[in-house]
Design a protein around this motif. Structure first.
Motif, PDB file in Angstrom:
ATOM      1  N   LEU A 274      -4.502  11.076  10.604  1.00 28.34           N
ATOM      2  CA  LEU A 274      -4.480  10.756  12.029  1.00 28.34           C
ATOM      3  C   LEU A 274      -3.408   9.716  12.356  1.00 28.34           C
ATOM      4  N   GLY A 275      -2.804   9.850  13.548  1.00 27.21           N
ATOM      5  CA  GLY A 275      -1.831   8.853  13.993  1.00 27.21           C
ATOM      6  C   GLY A 275      -0.474   9.405  14.347  1.00 27.21           C
ATOM      7  N   HIS A 276      -0.388  10.690  14.715  1.00 25.59           N
ATOM      8  CA  HIS A 276       0.904  11.329  14.961  1.00 25.59           C
ATOM      9  C   HIS A 276       1.645  10.768  16.168  1.00 25.59           C
ATOM     10  N   ASP A 277       0.964  10.636  17.285  1.00 29.45           N
ATOM     11  CA  ASP A 277       1.588  10.257  18.546  1.00 29.45           C
ATOM     12  C   ASP A 277       1.170   8.850  18.943  1.00 29.45           C
ATOM     13  N   ILE A 278       1.982   8.207  19.781  1.00 30.99           N
ATOM     14  CA  ILE A 278       1.659   6.859  20.243  1.00 30.99           C
ATOM     15  C   ILE A 278       0.281   6.826  20.894  1.00 30.99           C
ATOM     16  N   THR A 279      -0.044   7.874  21.654  1.00 31.09           N
ATOM     17  CA  THR A 279      -1.318   7.884  22.368  1.00 31.09           C
ATOM     18  C   THR A 279      -2.516   7.980  21.442  1.00 31.09           C
ATOM     19  N   THR A 280      -2.305   8.377  20.198  1.00 33.77           N
ATOM     20  CA  THR A 280      -3.436   8.483  19.267  1.00 33.77           C
ATOM     21  C   THR A 280      -3.874   7.124  18.736  1.00 33.77           C
ATOM     22  N   TRP A 281      -3.033   6.100  18.936  1.00 28.49           N
ATOM     23  CA  TRP A 281      -3.362   4.780  18.397  1.00 28.49           C
ATOM     24  C   TRP A 281      -4.217   4.008  19.393  1.00 28.49           C
ATOM     25  N   ASP A 282      -5.354   4.607  19.705  1.00 26.27           N
ATOM     26  CA  ASP A 282      -6.308   3.990  20.613  1.00 26.27           C
ATOM     27  C   ASP A 282      -7.241   3.069  19.828  1.00 26.27           C
ATOM     28  N   PRO A 283      -8.186   2.402  20.488  1.00 25.95           N
ATOM     29  CA  PRO A 283      -9.072   1.477  19.763  1.00 25.95           C
ATOM     30  C   PRO A 283      -9.830   2.104  18.595  1.00 25.95           C
ATOM     31  N   VAL A 284     -10.174   3.382  18.695  1.00 24.54           N
ATOM     32  CA  VAL A 284     -10.904   4.042  17.601  1.00 24.54           C
ATOM     33  C   VAL A 284     -10.061   4.075  16.337  1.00 24.54           C
ATOM     34  N   ILE A 285      -8.804   4.514  16.481  1.00 26.11           N
ATOM     35  CA  ILE A 285      -7.926   4.621  15.311  1.00 26.11           C
ATOM     36  C   ILE A 285      -7.482   3.239  14.837  1.00 26.11           C
ATOM     37  N   GLN A 286      -7.274   2.331  15.757  1.00 22.67           N
ATOM     38  CA  GLN A 286      -6.920   0.975  15.345  1.00 22.67           C
ATOM     39  C   GLN A 286      -8.022   0.365  14.493  1.00 22.67           C
TER      40      GLN A 286
END
Length: 317
Positions: A274-286
Motif C-alpha cells: 500500500l502507498g502508491h498515490d499521495i492520496t493513499t497516505w491518509d491517517p490509516v496508512i500513516q
C-alpha cells in the motif's frame, strides 16, 4: 588610483592569510588536477558540529531511521517525497526517532561515506541507523560490499527494515534481497482500484484496531515468492470484487497478501504494497507505517508466527 588598488589588494591578501589560515590545513586542500593523491577527509568532515551535524550520531532517547528512496533506475512515484516527509514528521512529533532522508545509496555501507571523487566525507552510514524505511524501485546500483552490508544490517545486527509499496519491485536480480523481504512484485493486474482488504492478524501493532474488512483505493499488487510458512500475513485482498480471470493474474488459490511481517536472522522486516498515490497516505496508512517502524525498531513486540490463509470469521471468532 593604481597605488590605492595595489594597497587594497595587499590588505585583502593579508586579511585572508591572517583570519582564514587557521581554518585551512594542507590535508584539506584539493589535490592538483590529475593527481592520484587524496586527502583523508573533506574540509570540515572531522568537525561535524561545524557542518550542521552532531558529534554523536544519536540523540538520547531516540532511534535513527534512514528513509531511503533511490529511484534513479525506475519509475518515481509522486507519493515518495510525501511519504518520506511523513516518516520524518511521525518520528519528530512522537519523539521516537530522527529521520535521515536520502534519495541516493551512499549511506548503504558500514565502512564510512565517500564522495564521487573517492574522498571521505562527513556523513552517516549503516552503523548509525537502527532501521531503514525503504521506498526504492527496480534495480539500484550497489557494490557487492554494499549488498553484503545491507543484508548484514538486518540479519546480523538485528536492525529493522520497513518496505513500502514499490519496494517489492526492487533488486529483482538479487535473490538474497527477495529472501530478506519475503515476497516479490508480480504485476498489478487491476491497476489502481478500490477493493476490500481483509485483516488476517489483528494482534500486530500495524493492523491492530482495523476492522475485519475495510475498503482501500490503491494500486493493488500481486505478490510472488511469498511463503506462508515463513511470514505472518497481516493483510490480503478480498478478490470478490476483482476480475481474477485476467491473463496477468497468476495466483489461482485466491490468496493475495499485501502486507506481512517476518524476521530475517536477528532483524525484523515489514512489507506492505500500500502507498502508491499521495492520496493513499491518509491517517490509516500513516498509522500502519508508524506502528510498523516502531516494531522494526524493537519499540513494540508481536507474535508473528506464520499461519495458513485465514477467513474473516477465523480472525475474530
Amino acid at each position: 588610483m593604481p597605488c590605492r588598488q595595489v594597497s587594497l589588494g595587499f590588505f585583502s591578501i593579508f586579511f585572508c592569510l591572517l583570519f582564514c589560515a587557521p581554518f585551512i590545513s594542507a590535508q584539506d586542500q584539493a589535490a592538483p588536477p590529475g593527481s592520484q593523491a587524496q586527502r583523508p577527509y573533506a574540509p570540515g568532515s572531522r568537525n561535524p558540529d561545524q557542518m550542521g551535524g552532531r558529534p554523536s550520531p544519536r540523540r538520547p532517547g531516540r532511534k535513527n531511521v534512514l528513509a531511503w528512496a533511490d529511484v534513479r533506475n525506475g519509475f518515481q512515484h509522486d507519493s515518495i517525497s510525501h511519504a518520506l516527509a511523513i516518516i520524518e514528521k511521525l518520528g519528530y512529533e512522537s519523539g521516537l526517532w530522527d529521520t535521515y532522508i536520502r534519495t541516493d545509496s551512499q549511506p548503504i555501507t558500514k565502512h564510512g561515506t565517500y564522495g564521487s571523487d573517492g574522498q571521505k566525507v562527513y556523513g552517516h552510514d549503516l552503523n548509525d541507523f537502527d532501521a531503514i524505511f525503504f521506498f526504492g524501485v527496480r534495480e539500484i546500483d550497489l557494490t557487492a560490499q554494499q549488498r553484503a552490508d545491507l543484508l548484514s544490517f538486518v540479519k546480523d545486527d538485528g536492525k529493522g527494515f520497513v518496505a513500502a509499496h514499490s519496494a517489492v519491485t526492487a533488486f529483482m536480480s538479487w535473490p538474497e534481497f527477495g529472501e530478506m523481504l519475503g515476497g516479490r512484485f508480480d504485476e498489478h493486474p487491476w491497476g489502481v482500484v478500490e477493493t476490500p482488504v481483509i485483516v488476517e492478524d489483528h494482534n500486530f501493532p500495524a493492523t491492530k484496531g482495523l476492522p475485519d474488512v475495510f475498503d482501500r483505493r490503491d494500486e493493488m499488487y500481486q505478490i510472488k515468492d511469498l511463503s506462508r510458512r515463513k511470514v505472518d500475513v497481516l493483510l490480503r485482498l478480498d478478490t470478490s470484487k476483482l476480475d481474477t480471470n485476467k491473463a496477468s493474474v497468476h495466483i489461482t488459490n485466491g490468496d493475495f497478501p499485501i502486507a506481512w511481517a517476518k524476521t530475517h536472522g536477528k532483524g525484523r522486516v515489514f512489507s506492505s504494497a500500500l502507498g502508491h498515490d499521495i492520496t493513499t497516505w491518509d491517517p490509516v496508512i500513516q498509522k500502519m507505517y508508524f506502528e510498523a517502524i516502531k516494531w522494526a525498531l524493537g519499540l513494540s513486540d508481536a507474535d508473528i508466527t506464520p499461519h495458513a490463509m485465514r477467513n474473516v470469521k477465523a480472525v475474530n471468532p
